[in-house]
Design a protein around this motif. Structure first.
Motif, PDB file in Angstrom:
ATOM      1  N   LEU A   1     -19.057  33.915 -13.668  1.00 39.77           N
ATOM      2  CA  LEU A   1     -17.899  33.023 -13.656  1.00 39.77           C
ATOM      3  C   LEU A   1     -17.364  32.876 -15.081  1.00 39.77           C
ATOM      4  O   LEU A   1     -18.139  32.733 -16.029  1.00 39.77           O
ATOM      5  N   LYS A   2     -16.049  32.898 -15.198  1.00 40.18           N
ATOM      6  CA  LYS A   2     -15.426  32.772 -16.522  1.00 40.18           C
ATOM      7  C   LYS A   2     -14.900  31.357 -16.707  1.00 40.18           C
ATOM      8  O   LYS A   2     -14.236  30.813 -15.831  1.00 40.18           O
ATOM      9  N   MET A   3     -15.170  30.811 -17.856  1.00 46.15           N
ATOM     10  CA  MET A   3     -14.781  29.428 -18.105  1.00 46.15           C
ATOM     11  C   MET A   3     -13.857  29.314 -19.309  1.00 46.15           C
ATOM     12  O   MET A   3     -14.062  29.991 -20.326  1.00 46.15           O
ATOM     13  N   GLY A   4     -12.850  28.473 -19.165  1.00 48.56           N
ATOM     14  CA  GLY A   4     -12.006  28.101 -20.301  1.00 48.56           C
ATOM     15  C   GLY A   4     -12.247  26.633 -20.616  1.00 48.56           C
ATOM     16  O   GLY A   4     -12.422  25.821 -19.710  1.00 48.56           O
TER      17      GLY A   4
ATOM     18  N   GLY B   1     -26.938  31.745 -17.515  1.00 52.87           N
ATOM     19  CA  GLY B   1     -26.384  33.074 -17.328  1.00 52.87           C
ATOM     20  C   GLY B   1     -25.460  33.194 -16.125  1.00 52.87           C
ATOM     21  O   GLY B   1     -25.166  34.299 -15.674  1.00 52.87           O
ATOM     22  N   LEU B   2     -24.992  32.085 -15.582  1.00 51.85           N
ATOM     23  CA  LEU B   2     -24.088  32.137 -14.425  1.00 51.85           C
ATOM     24  C   LEU B   2     -22.625  32.027 -14.844  1.00 51.85           C
ATOM     25  O   LEU B   2     -21.731  32.330 -14.070  1.00 51.85           O
ATOM     26  N   ILE B   3     -22.397  31.525 -16.029  1.00 48.20           N
ATOM     27  CA  ILE B   3     -21.048  31.240 -16.511  1.00 48.20           C
ATOM     28  C   ILE B   3     -20.918  31.828 -17.915  1.00 48.20           C
ATOM     29  O   ILE B   3     -21.869  31.753 -18.697  1.00 48.20           O
ATOM     30  N   GLU B   4     -19.757  32.389 -18.215  1.00 46.46           N
ATOM     31  CA  GLU B   4     -19.528  32.774 -19.618  1.00 46.46           C
ATOM     32  C   GLU B   4     -18.276  32.074 -20.128  1.00 46.46           C
ATOM     33  O   GLU B   4     -17.356  31.776 -19.372  1.00 46.46           O
ATOM     34  N   LEU B   5     -18.298  31.778 -21.407  1.00 45.38           N
ATOM     35  CA  LEU B   5     -17.138  31.133 -22.020  1.00 45.38           C
ATOM     36  C   LEU B   5     -16.154  32.224 -22.410  1.00 45.38           C
ATOM     37  O   LEU B   5     -16.463  33.087 -23.238  1.00 45.38           O
ATOM     38  N   THR B   6     -14.968  32.172 -21.813  1.00 46.62           N
ATOM     39  CA  THR B   6     -14.016  33.262 -21.979  1.00 46.62           C
ATOM     40  C   THR B   6     -12.776  32.832 -22.744  1.00 46.62           C
ATOM     41  O   THR B   6     -12.142  33.633 -23.413  1.00 46.62           O
ATOM     42  N   ALA B   7     -12.422  31.564 -22.580  1.00 48.52           N
ATOM     43  CA  ALA B   7     -11.161  31.106 -23.163  1.00 48.52           C
ATOM     44  C   ALA B   7     -11.307  29.667 -23.624  1.00 48.52           C
ATOM     45  O   ALA B   7     -12.283  28.993 -23.312  1.00 48.52           O
ATOM     46  N   GLY B   8     -10.292  29.208 -24.367  1.00 50.19           N
ATOM     47  CA  GLY B   8     -10.360  27.819 -24.793  1.00 50.19           C
ATOM     48  C   GLY B   8      -9.083  27.337 -25.445  1.00 50.19           C
ATOM     49  O   GLY B   8      -8.372  28.096 -26.108  1.00 50.19           O
ATOM     50  N   ALA B   9      -8.785  26.055 -25.198  1.00 50.61           N
ATOM     51  CA  ALA B   9      -7.755  25.348 -25.963  1.00 50.61           C
ATOM     52  C   ALA B   9      -8.529  24.199 -26.594  1.00 50.61           C
ATOM     53  O   ALA B   9      -8.606  23.106 -26.060  1.00 50.61           O
TER      54      ALA B   9
ATOM     55  N   ARG C   1      -9.081  36.713 -15.164  1.00 47.81           N
ATOM     56  CA  ARG C   1      -8.694  35.308 -15.338  1.00 47.81           C
ATOM     57  C   ARG C   1      -9.909  34.361 -15.293  1.00 47.81           C
ATOM     58  O   ARG C   1     -10.882  34.647 -14.608  1.00 47.81           O
ATOM     59  N   ILE C   2      -9.813  33.286 -16.023  1.00 47.36           N
ATOM     60  CA  ILE C   2     -10.890  32.290 -15.943  1.00 47.36           C
ATOM     61  C   ILE C   2     -10.917  31.660 -14.559  1.00 47.36           C
ATOM     62  O   ILE C   2      -9.901  31.572 -13.861  1.00 47.36           O
ATOM     63  N   ASP C   3     -12.153  31.257 -14.149  1.00 50.54           N
ATOM     64  CA  ASP C   3     -12.344  30.634 -12.847  1.00 50.54           C
ATOM     65  C   ASP C   3     -12.404  29.114 -12.951  1.00 50.54           C
ATOM     66  O   ASP C   3     -12.040  28.399 -12.039  1.00 50.54           O
ATOM     67  N   ILE C   4     -12.956  28.686 -14.071  1.00 49.29           N
ATOM     68  CA  ILE C   4     -13.289  27.265 -14.245  1.00 49.29           C
ATOM     69  C   ILE C   4     -12.596  26.749 -15.502  1.00 49.29           C
ATOM     70  O   ILE C   4     -12.591  27.435 -16.525  1.00 49.29           O
ATOM     71  N   ILE C   5     -12.051  25.537 -15.433  1.00 52.35           N
ATOM     72  CA  ILE C   5     -11.601  24.874 -16.652  1.00 52.35           C
ATOM     73  C   ILE C   5     -12.485  23.652 -16.885  1.00 52.35           C
ATOM     74  O   ILE C   5     -12.653  22.810 -15.998  1.00 52.35           O
ATOM     75  N   SER C   6     -13.071  23.614 -18.070  1.00 56.26           N
ATOM     76  CA  SER C   6     -13.966  22.524 -18.449  1.00 56.26           C
ATOM     77  C   SER C   6     -13.236  21.640 -19.457  1.00 56.26           C
ATOM     78  O   SER C   6     -12.796  22.123 -20.500  1.00 56.26           O
ATOM     79  N   ILE C   7     -13.111  20.353 -19.140  1.00 58.96           N
ATOM     80  CA  ILE C   7     -12.287  19.442 -19.945  1.00 58.96           C
ATOM     81  C   ILE C   7     -13.192  18.446 -20.667  1.00 58.96           C
ATOM     82  O   ILE C   7     -13.879  17.646 -20.029  1.00 58.96           O
ATOM     83  N   VAL C   8     -13.203  18.498 -21.976  1.00 58.69           N
ATOM     84  CA  VAL C   8     -14.155  17.714 -22.766  1.00 58.69           C
ATOM     85  C   VAL C   8     -13.446  16.920 -23.861  1.00 58.69           C
ATOM     86  O   VAL C   8     -14.017  16.640 -24.915  1.00 58.69           O
ATOM     87  N   THR C   9     -12.244  16.526 -23.580  1.00 61.07           N
ATOM     88  CA  THR C   9     -11.396  15.771 -24.507  1.00 61.07           C
ATOM     89  C   THR C   9     -11.653  14.264 -24.400  1.00 61.07           C
ATOM     90  O   THR C   9     -12.296  13.813 -23.452  1.00 61.07           O
ATOM     91  N   PRO C  10     -11.110  13.480 -25.344  1.00 66.64           N
ATOM     92  CA  PRO C  10     -11.131  12.022 -25.154  1.00 66.64           C
ATOM     93  C   PRO C  10     -10.454  11.618 -23.831  1.00 66.64           C
ATOM     94  O   PRO C  10      -9.665  12.398 -23.265  1.00 66.64           O
ATOM     95  N   ASN C  11     -10.747  10.413 -23.391  1.00 64.26           N
ATOM     96  CA  ASN C  11     -10.378   9.990 -22.035  1.00 64.26           C
ATOM     97  C   ASN C  11      -8.882  10.024 -21.755  1.00 64.26           C
ATOM     98  O   ASN C  11      -8.463  10.179 -20.605  1.00 64.26           O
ATOM     99  N   ASN C  12      -8.079   9.876 -22.794  1.00 63.01           N
ATOM    100  CA  ASN C  12      -6.628   9.892 -22.557  1.00 63.01           C
ATOM    101  C   ASN C  12      -6.116  11.296 -22.253  1.00 63.01           C
ATOM    102  O   ASN C  12      -4.972  11.466 -21.835  1.00 63.01           O
ATOM    103  N   VAL C  13      -6.950  12.295 -22.479  1.00 59.21           N
ATOM    104  CA  VAL C  13      -6.559  13.669 -22.135  1.00 59.21           C
ATOM    105  C   VAL C  13      -7.500  14.195 -21.048  1.00 59.21           C
ATOM    106  O   VAL C  13      -8.068  15.286 -21.147  1.00 59.21           O
ATOM    107  N   HIS C  14      -7.700  13.405 -20.018  1.00 61.08           N
ATOM    108  CA  HIS C  14      -8.471  13.857 -18.860  1.00 61.08           C
ATOM    109  C   HIS C  14      -7.540  14.156 -17.680  1.00 61.08           C
ATOM    110  O   HIS C  14      -7.639  15.198 -17.051  1.00 61.08           O
ATOM    111  N   PHE C  15      -6.688  13.194 -17.417  1.00 63.59           N
ATOM    112  CA  PHE C  15      -5.903  13.278 -16.177  1.00 63.59           C
ATOM    113  C   PHE C  15      -4.999  14.496 -16.123  1.00 63.59           C
ATOM    114  O   PHE C  15      -5.024  15.285 -15.163  1.00 63.59           O
ATOM    115  N   ASP C  16      -4.211  14.660 -17.154  1.00 65.13           N
ATOM    116  CA  ASP C  16      -3.188  15.705 -17.094  1.00 65.13           C
ATOM    117  C   ASP C  16      -3.784  17.116 -17.001  1.00 65.13           C
ATOM    118  O   ASP C  16      -3.414  17.886 -16.114  1.00 65.13           O
TER     119      ASP C  16
END
Lengths: 388, 388, 388, 388
Positions: free
Chosen positions: B7-10, B32-40, B81-96
Motif C-alpha cells: 500500500l502506498k501512503m501520502g 512492511g505492509l505500507i510504504e511512504l510514497t508521497a507527502g505534503a 497512485r497513493i492508496d492512503i492519506i495520513s493526516i498528522v497536522t494540528p487540529n485545525n487542519v484535520h477536517f478539510d
C-alpha cells in the motif's frame, strides 16, 4: 540527481516459521532508512518463493540460496543492487554466507552468535578485519537506550571504578522437552545446527556481551557450572559462571532456559566504589542509579537529561515506551547511518559506530569455548582466552 | 501478474519539528505492509521539499499542499497512485484534508482528535458514513495488545457487569508556561489551532476513548471540573470528570498536563461484580486481573493463553517488550490488513476491524463539548449528548 | 524513687472477634512505653472476662463496662491506676466513653471516626478543648514515616505551592453482600452503629484526613457522587469527590469498598508548581519525588537523609520494612512520649505532638456531613462547612 | 489461681548504641506474650544500669553481667524468675551465655550466627540436644509469612521437584571503610568479635539458611569466591557461591556489603520442574508463582487462601503491610506459644515449632567453615561438611 536513495537489503533465512527474521525486518524497516529488496528466505525454493510473495517482493529478487542471491545481485547495476545482506539463519549457516557476502562487497548484518564454532569465528574475524564493508552482529540488548546510558555513565565515572557485575538471563521455555514440538527448540538444542553450547550459546553469550559492553571492562577468568536439567536434552540448558575482570572486579553471570515461568527478563547490575546502576528488560526504559547516602535516582528514556549515546537511540519523548523492536532497530539504524555517512564522505558520529561487531563476535565465541572448558574442569578458575 | 503490491501512503503534515508525524511513519513502515510514497509535509513548500528529501522520497511526489497532492496523485495511473492519506497536522487542519481525501477516493488515517470543533466532526462523520473508503482515527492506546485483551475479557464476562471505571492521564510537561519556547506547546495551547479544549482535547479525549473502548459501555452523564493552573494560559491544562455510564456504573476520569514530573502514564482500572482489571502504559505488556478470594493473575503480552484480539496485535514472544510504536503500528497494520482483504474480495477478520474510526471520532468531539459545558455549569450533572 | 514507670492502659472494646483492638494492643505494646493493665473488652461480661484471661490480665482489672472501669480505677491509688483509656468499639460507642474518660482524668486514644455523628463530635471537641488530658484519634496512615516525610517536604517548599491532590482508597471486601456472614461487615454497614456514611465514614475519612495532613491545606468546597453498588446494602459503599482547597488547588478523592480484588492500597499524590510527590501503602517505605527535568528521586525510610518528622518515627535502618503496625505504633509512641515529657515537666518535641487529635476528628465528621449533603444535591459545589 | 502469666524475659546485650537489641524487644513485646523483666545490657555496669532505667525496669533486675543475672535470678522464687534469656551480643559473646542459660534452666533466644566459631557451635549443639529447654536462633527472614507460604507450597509439590535456587543478599553499607566511625561496622569487621567470616558470617549465613529452609533440600557441595573489595578491611565483604544440593539442584548464593546503594533486599527464587516462586524483602507481603503456560499468580499475605504456616504468622488482613519487626515477632511468638503449650501440657502446633534452632545454627556455622575453605581452594568443588 543528488537525492539519497534508501539502502537496499537482501535477507538470508527468515522464511515461514522463523522467529527472528521477522524481527529483523521490523527493525530494519521502521526508520525508513532501509528497504527489503531481495531474499533467500529458505533453502527450500518453494518456501523462499512463498516468503517473497508474502513480503510483496519483486519475484525476480527472491532466490533459492544465498549463493544465487549474491551472484545475481552482483549482475545487477550497482544502483539497483542490494547494499546489505542480513543473515538470520541457524548458527550453522552463519559463517559461509557472511564470508561470501563480505568478500563480494556487501555490508553484513549477522544474527548472533557469530558462527557455529570458534574456528569459524576466528576465520570470519580475519575476513571482517580485511574488508572495507561494515559488519554488524545483532546483540540486540546493547541497542536499548538505557543500556547505552548505563554504559556512558559508567565510562564517565558516575559510579567510580567497577567492583561488581551481576548479569542474569532467566528463561523458562525449555523447562520441559519441547524439542519434538517446536521449531525453535528443535534447532536450538541440536549441536549440529546450534553449536556445542545450548543455553550458553543462545543467551549466555548475550549476557556476557552485555556485561562487557556496559561495564567497559573485560573478563579475565571464569568458573562455570553448566548443567542439563531436562532429561534427554543433549546440551546445556542452565548454568552459572563466576567471573573476575581484568581490574579484579567480580562478576556473576547466570543463564537458564529451565527457570519455569520466566520469560526473558535479562537484568544487569553494576556496582562501583561510589554507587550502583541497575537495568532490566521488563522495565527497559528505566535505569536506577543507587546512591549510598542520598535518594536513588530514576533515569528514564526520552527525557532531556540523558547523554548522547541514549539520545541518539530514542524516537519518542519520555513515557512513550519503546522496547525490544526499537532496540533492534537502533542497531540497524546506527549501522545504516554509518553507511550513509561514509557514502557521503562524512565521518559517522561516534554514537552511530556503537553497534556490535567483529570483536563482540569473536569474544562471544571465545566465551562459549571457555565456559565449556571451565564447566568440564575440576579447577576453580579457567583463564578467559581469546585470539584476535 | 498476481503479486500483491504494498500500500502506498501520502502524508499531510509531519515536517521538521513535528512530533507525531515521525511516529506515524515508524508505525506505518514497521510491518512492511505500507510504504511512504508521497507527502505534503508542510504548508511551507521549502520545508515540505526538505522533509521529502530527508525521507528519500521521489521529489516528484513531494507537494506543497494537500490539495496539490490530491490532484496530482489523482492524475497518476492507479497502480502508481497513493492508496492512503495520513493526516498528522494540528487540529485545525484535520477536517478539510480528511474530507477531500475521502471524497477523492483515498483511504484516510487521521490523528486525533477528529477535528477542530464539533460541527466539523458532525460533517466529517456524515462523509465517512457515505464513503466506501476506510477511515481510521489514531487513538493509539487502543492498539496495545493488553488493552485489547482487557476489552475482550470484559466483553466475555471475566469480571461480571462493570461497576467502576477509573481512568487517569497525568502529564507534567506544561507545568510551567512553555508556550513561547516549544512548538508542541505553542499550538496545543492555542485555541485557533487546537480547538477550545486544551488538556481535555489533547489527552482527555484519549482517556475517554480508552474508557469506553475497554469497558464496553457508554458514558451517559458527566460532572466536570476543569481548570487552568498556569497563569497566562488561555485553555484548560488540568481537570477531573465524574461519570455515570448507561448501566449506572461510576467513572472517574482525570487528565492533567501540569502534574509536574509525570510523563505519560495513562492508566485504566475497571471493576466488575466479580473481579477487577488494571493496565497502565508504563508496564504496557502486563494486565493484572484482581480477584477477591484467590491470587491475582498477571496476564502478559506474547504468551500462549491470550485471546484473539491480543494475539492479532503482537509480534514477539513474551518478555520481548513491545511498546507505544507497536501499539501505533497495530492500528496501521489492522487498517492495512482490512484494505488488503477487501482488495482481494475477502472478509477481514473481526480483530482487524478493531481500529478506531468515525464513531470514536464523533464521540471524542462530543466529549470535549460536553466537558466544557459541564465545567461551566453550576449543576452537578450534564447529560452526555452526541448526534450521529 | 526517681525511676519512671510504664504508662498503664485500659481498653474499651477489642474483645473476641474484633479486628482493630488487637492492632491497638500490638501498637501500644511494641515500644515498651505502655502496658495493658485493664480492660472492658465487651459489653458481655463473660466475653470481657475471657478476653482479660486470654490477655493474661489481673482479673481484678477486667471490667464489664467502661463505666465500671472508670469508677473502679479511680478508686485505686494513683500509682496503680491506669493512665490511658483506649477506645476501640464500633462508632456508636465512641462518644460516651471518650467523654467520661476525659472528664475523669484519663488520657484518651480513640479509634476513628471520632463519633457516631456530627453533633456528638462537636460536643466531644469542646470537651477535649477544655481538658488538660491528651486526646489522640488513630488516623493510622498519618503514622507512616514516609507520609511524615512527604508532609514535611511539602511544608518546606520542596514541590512549590500545591496545585493538585489525588487521594484514593480502594478496597474490595464488600464487593458482595457479606453483612450476614462477617462481624466487621455487619456493624460497618449498619447506620445505627457505624453512622450514616458507610464507605465514606470508614475509609473516606482516612483519605480526607491524609490529604489535608500531607498537603497542609484545607478543603474549601466539594462535589460528591456516592453510590450503593451492592443491592440490599443500606449505606454507601463507593464514591468519588471533587475538591477545591482554600488556595484553589484541585483534589480528587475516591474511596470504595466494592473494587473487587483491591486490598487496602491507600495512595496519595500531590503536585506542586515545581515537582510532585507520591506514596502508596503497598510500598509504604518509599516516597517518590517526581521532577520535570531531572531524574526522579526515591526517598526511603530508615535512611540518613530524611527530615526530623520521619526520623522520629522509624525503628530500623533502610531496607528493614516497617509497616502498618509500626505506623499505628508511631501514633501511640508519640502520644506516650508527650505524656512522659509533660510528666517530667519537659516540653515534648514538636515531632511528638504530631499525632492526630481533636481537629482531625471534627473535620473528619464534618467531611462525612458535607459529603452526604453534596452527594444528595443537584448543585455542583457544596462548601466545606465545619464548626469548631 | 489458674490464670496464665506472661513469660518473663531477661536480655544479654542490647544496651546503648546497639541495633539488634531494640528490635528483639519490639519483637518480643508486640504480641503481649512476653514481658521484659531483667537485663545485663552491657559489660559496663553503668551502661547496663542506664539501659535498665531507660527501659523502666525494676533496678533490682538490672545486672552487670549475664553471670550475675543467672545467679541472682535463680535465687528468686520461680514465679518471679525470668523464663527466657535473650542474647543479643556480638558473636564472641554468644556461646558462653547461651551455654550457661540452658544449663541453668532458662529457655534461650540467641541472635545469629550461633557462635564465634565452629568448635563452639558443635559444643553448643550438644548442649541444646541434651537440655529440655527451648532454643531459638533468630534467623529473622524465616519468620516472614510469605516465606513460610513459599516453603509450604514447595513442600506440597506446587512447583514440582526443585531444580534451581537463586538467593541474593545485597547490602552496600560497607562500600567504604566505616570501621572507625560506626559501632556496627567496627565489631562486624573484627574477626575477634565477629568470627573469621565478615559478610558471609553476617548475611551469607542468612541467605544460606533461607535457601535450605524454603527449598526444603540440603546443600551438598559448594564453590565459593569471596573477596575483600575495600582496602584495609581484614575480612570478606563480598562473595558468591555456586552450590549443588543433594538432589543435584543448582544454587547461586551471593552476598555483599559493598554493593553501593543497596539496602537489604534479600531475595530468593526457586524453580522446579513445573513452576517457579519468587520473594523479596522489599515486597515482603507478596509471593509470585510463575507458570510457564498460564498467568502468574500473586499470593498476598493476610488473604484467605494461604496455608497454615502463613496463617499462623500474620496479624492483619491483606493490604495492611507487616514487615521485618513482625517477622521477628513471629519467631518470638512461635517460641512463646510452644513454651505456653508445653507448660499447659499441650502439644504445640507444628506451625509453632517452625522457628529456627540448633540445626540451623550448626549448619550456618558449617557454611562459614566450608565457604572459607572453598574460597581458599584451587579446586572447583568443596563438599559441604557438617557434624551433628
Amino acid at each position: 540527481m543528488a537525492t539519497q536513495k534508501k539502502l537496499k537489503m537482501g535477507m538470508v533465512g527468515g522464511g515461514p516459521g522463523a522467529f527472528i527474521g521477522a524481527i529483523h525486518r521490523n527493525a530494519a524497516l521502521m526508520d525508513g532508512l532501509i528497504e527489503l529488496t531481495a531474499g533467500a528466505f529458505s533453502g527450500n525454493p518453494e518456501k523462499s518463493k512463498q516468503a517473497g510473495e508474502d513480503l510483496m517482493l519483486d519475484p525476480s529478487r527472491v532466490y533459492s540460496s544465498y549463493d544465487e542471491m549474491i551472484s545475481k545481485e552482483l549482475a545487477l547495476p550497482e544502483s539497483e543492487r542490494i547494499d546489505i545482506i542480513s543473515i538470520v539463519t541457524p548458527n550453522n549457516v552463519h559463517f559461509d554466507p557472511a564470508k561470501k557476502a563480505l568478500e563480494n562487497g556487501f555490508h553484513v548484518v549477522l544474527d548472533k552468535p557469530m558462527t557455529l564454532n570458534y574456528d569459524e569465528a576466528k576465520e570470519l574475524y580475519k575476513i571482517i578485519k580485511k574488508t572495507d564493508k561494515l559488519f554488524c552482529l545483532t546483540h540486540t540488548y546493547t541497542g536499548y537506550p538505557m543500556i547505552k546510558q548505563m554504559k556512558q555513565m559508567i565510562a564517565d565515572g558516575a559510579i567510580g571504578e567497577v567492583r561488581k557485575v551481576y548479569v542474569e538471563y532467566p528463561q523458562g521455555w525449555l523447562h520441559k522437552l519441547l524439542e519434538y514440538e517446536n521449531k525453535q527448540a528443535e534447532w536450538r538444542t541440536d549441536p549440529a545446527r546450534n553449536g556445542k553450547a545450548g543455553c550458553f550459546g543462545d543467551i549466555g553469550t548475550h549476557a556476557f556481551n552485555l556485561a562487557e559492553y556496559v561495564a567497559g571492562i573485560k573478563v579475565a577468568k571464569i568458573c562455570a557450572d553448566l548443567d542439563i536439567k531436562v532429561d534427554g536434552r543433549p546440551i546445556d540448558d542452565d548454568g552459572a559462571v563466576l567471573m573476575r575482570f581484568e581490574n579484579n572486579a567480580s562478576g556473576i553471570l547466570t543463564a537458564s532456559q529451565i527457570d519455569a515461568g520466566c520469560e526473558n527478563n535479562l537484568k544487569i547490575r553494576v556496582f562501583g566504589e561510589k554507587a550502583g546502576l541497575e537495568w532490566q528488560q521488563e522495565d527497559n526504559n528505566t535505569l536506577r542509579l543507587r546512591w549510598p547516602d542520598k535518594p536513588d535516582e530514576i533515569y528514564r528514556a526520552g527525557t532531556g537529561y540523558l547523554g548522547s549515546l541514549a539520545n541518539e537511540n530514542i524516537r519518542t519523548p519520555a513515557g512513550h515506551p519503546e522496547g525490544y523492536i526499537e532496540a533492534f532497530a537502533n542497531i540497524y539504524r546506527n549501522f545504516a547511518r554509518c553507511i550513509y555517512a561514509l557514502r557521503k564522505g562524512e565521518e559517522p558520529k561516534p554514537e552511530w559506530w556503537d553497534f556490535p561487531g567483529a570483536e563482540d563476535g569473536i569474544r562471544g565465541m571465545a566465551f562459549i569455548e571457555n565456559v565449556l572448558k571451565s564447566s568440564a574442569s575440576d579447577k576453580k578458575w579457567t583463564p578467559f582466552e581469546v585470539e584476535y
